[in-house]
Design a protein around this motif. Structure first.
Motif, PDB file in Angstrom:
ATOM      1  N   VAL A 108       1.000  -1.194   0.019  1.00  0.00           N
ATOM      2  CA  VAL A 108      -0.128  -0.012   0.018  1.00  0.00           C
ATOM      3  C   VAL A 108       0.917   1.538  -0.009  1.00  0.00           C
ATOM      4  CG1 VAL A 108      -1.611   1.410   1.395  1.00  0.00           C
ATOM      5  CG2 VAL A 108      -1.883  -1.247   0.938  1.00  0.00           C
ATOM      6  N   LEU A 109       1.823   1.382   0.762  1.00  0.00           N
ATOM      7  CA  LEU A 109       2.652   2.524   0.922  1.00  0.00           C
ATOM      8  C   LEU A 109       3.486   2.652  -0.388  1.00  0.00           C
ATOM      9  CD1 LEU A 109       4.153   2.150   4.505  1.00  0.00           C
ATOM     10  CD2 LEU A 109       2.554   3.932   3.476  1.00  0.00           C
ATOM     11  N   GLY A 110       3.946   1.468  -1.038  1.00  0.00           N
ATOM     12  CA  GLY A 110       4.895   1.615  -2.381  1.00  0.00           C
ATOM     13  C   GLY A 110       3.854   2.010  -3.344  1.00  0.00           C
ATOM     14  N   THR A 111       2.608   2.108  -3.158  1.00  0.00           N
ATOM     15  CA  THR A 111       1.611   2.541  -4.419  1.00  0.00           C
ATOM     16  C   THR A 111       1.121   3.986  -3.810  1.00  0.00           C
ATOM     17  OG1 THR A 111       1.258   0.359  -4.969  1.00  0.00           O
ATOM     18  CG2 THR A 111      -0.159   2.179  -5.648  1.00  0.00           C
ATOM     19  N   PHE A 112       0.638   4.246  -2.629  1.00  0.00           N
ATOM     20  CA  PHE A 112       0.172   5.250  -2.351  1.00  0.00           C
ATOM     21  C   PHE A 112       0.855   6.213  -1.230  1.00  0.00           C
ATOM     22  CE2 PHE A 112      -3.253   2.465  -3.493  1.00  0.00           C
ATOM     23  CZ  PHE A 112      -4.079   3.092  -4.089  1.00  0.00           C
ATOM     24  N   LYS A 136      12.221   5.606  -1.063  1.00  0.00           N
ATOM     25  CA  LYS A 136      12.411   5.056  -2.637  1.00  0.00           C
ATOM     26  C   LYS A 136      11.522   5.924  -3.506  1.00  0.00           C
ATOM     27  CE  LYS A 136       9.705   0.854  -2.850  1.00  0.00           C
ATOM     28  NZ  LYS A 136       9.625  -0.470  -3.067  1.00  0.00           N
ATOM     29  N   SER A 137      11.760   5.923  -4.696  1.00  0.00           N
ATOM     30  CA  SER A 137      10.538   6.722  -5.654  1.00  0.00           C
ATOM     31  C   SER A 137       9.152   6.034  -5.445  1.00  0.00           C
ATOM     32  CB  SER A 137      11.075   6.550  -6.975  1.00  0.00           C
ATOM     33  OG  SER A 137       9.999   7.180  -7.909  1.00  0.00           O
ATOM     34  N   ALA A 138       8.353   6.955  -5.195  1.00  0.00           N
ATOM     35  CA  ALA A 138       6.817   6.461  -5.180  1.00  0.00           C
ATOM     36  C   ALA A 138       6.097   5.872  -6.435  1.00  0.00           C
ATOM     37  CB  ALA A 138       5.934   7.567  -4.781  1.00  0.00           C
ATOM     38  N   LEU A 139       7.150   5.922  -7.519  1.00  0.00           N
ATOM     39  CA  LEU A 139       6.636   5.312  -8.749  1.00  0.00           C
ATOM     40  C   LEU A 139       7.170   4.223  -8.984  1.00  0.00           C
ATOM     41  CD1 LEU A 139       6.770   8.537 -11.098  1.00  0.00           C
ATOM     42  CD2 LEU A 139       5.074   7.792  -9.796  1.00  0.00           C
ATOM     43  N   ASP A 140       8.351   3.745  -8.333  1.00  0.00           N
ATOM     44  CA  ASP A 140       9.042   2.486  -8.427  1.00  0.00           C
ATOM     45  C   ASP A 140       8.409   1.436  -8.827  1.00  0.00           C
ATOM     46  OD1 ASP A 140      11.492   3.591  -8.664  1.00  0.00           O
ATOM     47  OD2 ASP A 140      12.300   2.718  -6.444  1.00  0.00           O
ATOM     48  N   ASP A 141       7.450   0.889  -7.908  1.00  0.00           N
ATOM     49  CA  ASP A 141       6.548  -0.409  -7.509  1.00  0.00           C
ATOM     50  C   ASP A 141       5.559  -0.349  -8.963  1.00  0.00           C
ATOM     51  OD1 ASP A 141       7.816  -1.073  -5.455  1.00  0.00           O
ATOM     52  OD2 ASP A 141       6.078  -1.210  -4.257  1.00  0.00           O
ATOM     53  N   LEU A 142       5.056   0.854  -9.240  1.00  0.00           N
ATOM     54  CA  LEU A 142       4.216   0.770 -10.372  1.00  0.00           C
ATOM     55  C   LEU A 142       4.978   0.629 -11.641  1.00  0.00           C
ATOM     56  CD1 LEU A 142       1.670   3.468  -9.240  1.00  0.00           C
ATOM     57  CD2 LEU A 142       1.309   1.160  -9.473  1.00  0.00           C
ATOM     58  N   VAL A 167      -2.697  -5.151  -6.530  1.00  0.00           N
ATOM     59  CA  VAL A 167      -3.005  -5.192  -8.172  1.00  0.00           C
ATOM     60  C   VAL A 167      -3.810  -6.488  -8.450  1.00  0.00           C
ATOM     61  CG1 VAL A 167      -1.672  -5.449 -10.222  1.00  0.00           C
ATOM     62  CG2 VAL A 167      -0.978  -3.877  -8.658  1.00  0.00           C
ATOM     63  N   ALA A 168      -3.454  -7.604  -7.840  1.00  0.00           N
ATOM     64  CA  ALA A 168      -4.396  -8.747  -8.054  1.00  0.00           C
ATOM     65  C   ALA A 168      -5.826  -8.608  -7.880  1.00  0.00           C
ATOM     66  CB  ALA A 168      -3.747 -10.200  -7.432  1.00  0.00           C
ATOM     67  N   GLU A 198       3.870  10.801 -13.296  1.00  0.00           N
ATOM     68  CA  GLU A 198       2.759  11.063 -12.290  1.00  0.00           C
ATOM     69  C   GLU A 198       1.290  10.940 -12.750  1.00  0.00           C
ATOM     70  OE1 GLU A 198       3.295  11.204  -9.168  1.00  0.00           O
ATOM     71  OE2 GLU A 198       5.477  11.529  -8.872  1.00  0.00           O
ATOM     72  N   GLU A 199       1.051  11.459 -14.030  1.00  0.00           N
ATOM     73  CA  GLU A 199      -0.305  11.430 -14.390  1.00  0.00           C
ATOM     74  C   GLU A 199      -0.960  10.169 -14.529  1.00  0.00           C
ATOM     75  OE1 GLU A 199      -2.871  12.835 -18.365  1.00  0.00           O
ATOM     76  OE2 GLU A 199      -0.746  13.551 -17.961  1.00  0.00           O
ATOM     77  N   GLN A 200      -0.070   9.395 -15.181  1.00  0.00           N
ATOM     78  CA  GLN A 200      -0.642   7.906 -15.039  1.00  0.00           C
ATOM     79  C   GLN A 200      -0.646   7.127 -13.847  1.00  0.00           C
ATOM     80  OE1 GLN A 200       2.241   9.076 -17.023  1.00  0.00           O
ATOM     81  NE2 GLN A 200       1.062   9.486 -18.801  1.00  0.00           N
ATOM     82  N   ALA A 201       0.428   7.354 -12.982  1.00  0.00           N
ATOM     83  CA  ALA A 201       0.374   6.824 -11.651  1.00  0.00           C
ATOM     84  C   ALA A 201      -0.864   7.285 -11.002  1.00  0.00           C
ATOM     85  CB  ALA A 201       1.587   7.305 -10.803  1.00  0.00           C
ATOM     86  N   ALA A 202      -1.181   8.525 -10.910  1.00  0.00           N
ATOM     87  CA  ALA A 202      -2.427   8.882 -10.452  1.00  0.00           C
ATOM     88  C   ALA A 202      -3.964   8.293 -10.770  1.00  0.00           C
ATOM     89  CB  ALA A 202      -2.863  10.349 -10.562  1.00  0.00           C
TER      90      ALA A 202
END
Length: 349
Positions: free
Chosen positions: A237-241, A249-255, A264-265, A290-294
């Motif tokens: 959850v933290l890795g995504t949100f 680490k970067s908030a975008l890494d996991d995505l 995700v499953a 960032e736009e796609q991550a949002a």
């Protein structure tokens, strides 16, 4: 020793033991570039982390009736050396730039040697330094002055832990190649990659070193597995949100890496065709911004995936606490583990 005093002093004691051990293992050759690499590794080991696994090892020992002593601090510190080595390798596999808010080891090594081969050098050097830290963990654990039968029992658990976490990491890599990993498959991965490695085995290693009976080690498993799963679910959850300040680490890494988490499953199982198409296009896309991550985060909320994972965390913490209440352990250790359980599941300070 009271729980509050131990919580304040345990991590610094582990750090002191690590520093002393590392000071004894200086580079065997007088080459300034080798010395620089060793210093990067030492700084990484001593420069951050919450010492979760060492603390659980310590309380596994205390829960089995072990007294506070230098030997369990050494064993606990050995787990941190193992963890450091695995993190270094994980960052290479993930292509991560940051760890604990600083450049990863392989990136730092690449910057020491400018030129066309710098990146490959950094990755190769990182593999070596990670392996060195793993070998040091064996040396430190073996140095513990406990009865030989207890040390052998702890080593068997230590070896099992490393076999399990490597298998879990391999499953994690496979999931990025396999389309549409199920919730059950994602849960299997986190059980081996995180739950056993982070909570169950450290507790059992401490318990075995103190001479804990099989019934106690089984109780540690009933407590540790659901708590370890809750820990990883929170991490997902933290890795995504979460923010880079929370995760280091970067908030975008996991995505960008396309991590096939339970989060995700659940989303994939519930997505509309349009949401499915967006997930397919951008989850695991290195060009994600960032736009796609949002938008991905919005889909995770709208499908109910985030709420489902929060529910799973709550359920597993409750299971762990019920097991802890029933476990045949010392009262002080029970209280300390209850505090740690809350911190692991919710990332409280």
């Amino acid at each position: 020793m009271t729980v509050s005093i131990t919580s304040d002093l345990l991590a610094p004691r582990i750090d002191d033991r690590l520093a002393g051990f590392l000071d004894d293992w200086r580079p065997p050759v007088s080459d300034p570039d080798v010395a620089a690499a060793y210093q990067l590794l030492v700084d990484f080991i001593l420069g951050g982390g919450k010492r979760v696994r060492p603390q659980l090892c310590y309380w596994g020992w205390r829960g089995a009736g072990g007294e506070d002593c230098d030997e369990i601090i050494s064993a606990a510190a050995a787990l941190e050396l193992c963890h450091a080595g695995l993190l270094i390798h994980d960052d290479i596999m993930d292509g991560s730039e940051l760890r604990r808010g600083q450049a990863t080891i392989h990136r730092s090594l690449a910057r020491l040697h400018e030129g066309p081969g710098a990146e490959a050098f950094g990755q190769a050097g990182g593999i070596l330094l990670g392996t060195l830290s793993l070998s040091w963990s064996d040396a430190l654990l073996s140095s513990c002055d406990v009865p030989p039968d207890r040390l052998r029992a702890a080593h068997r658990l230590f070896d099992a832990m490393r076999t399990e976490v490597i298998s879990g990491q391999y499953l994690d890599m496979l999931a990025q190649l396999r389309a549409g990993a199920s919730v059950e498959q994602a849960l299997t991965t986190i059980r081996y990659k995180t739950a056993k490695y982070t909570v169950e085995r450290p507790l059992q290693i401490g318990g075995a070193l103190a001479g804990g009976e099989p019934a106690l080690l089984r109780a540690y498993s009933r407590f540790g597995l659901p708590l370890g799963e809750a820990f990883q679910l929170r991490d997902d959850v933290l890795g995504t949100f979460g923010s880079s300040g929370e995760t280091g680490k970067s908030a975008l890494d996991d995505l960008r890496e396309g991590k096939h988490t339970v989060l995700v499953a659940h989303a994939l199982a519930r997505a509309t065709p349009g949401q499915q198409a967006y997930l397919d296009a951008w989850h695991g896309n290195p060009e994600l911004g960032e736009e796609q991550a949002a938008e991905l985060r919005r889909i995770l909320r709208e499908t109910g995936a985030l709420d489902e994972v929060e529910s799973m965390i709550k359920e597993r913490v409750e299971q762990a606490m019920e097991a802890l209440d029933a476990a045949p352990i010392e009262a002080g250790a029970r209280a300390a583990l209850a505090i740690l359980a809350t911190r692991l599941a919710h990332r409280d300070s």
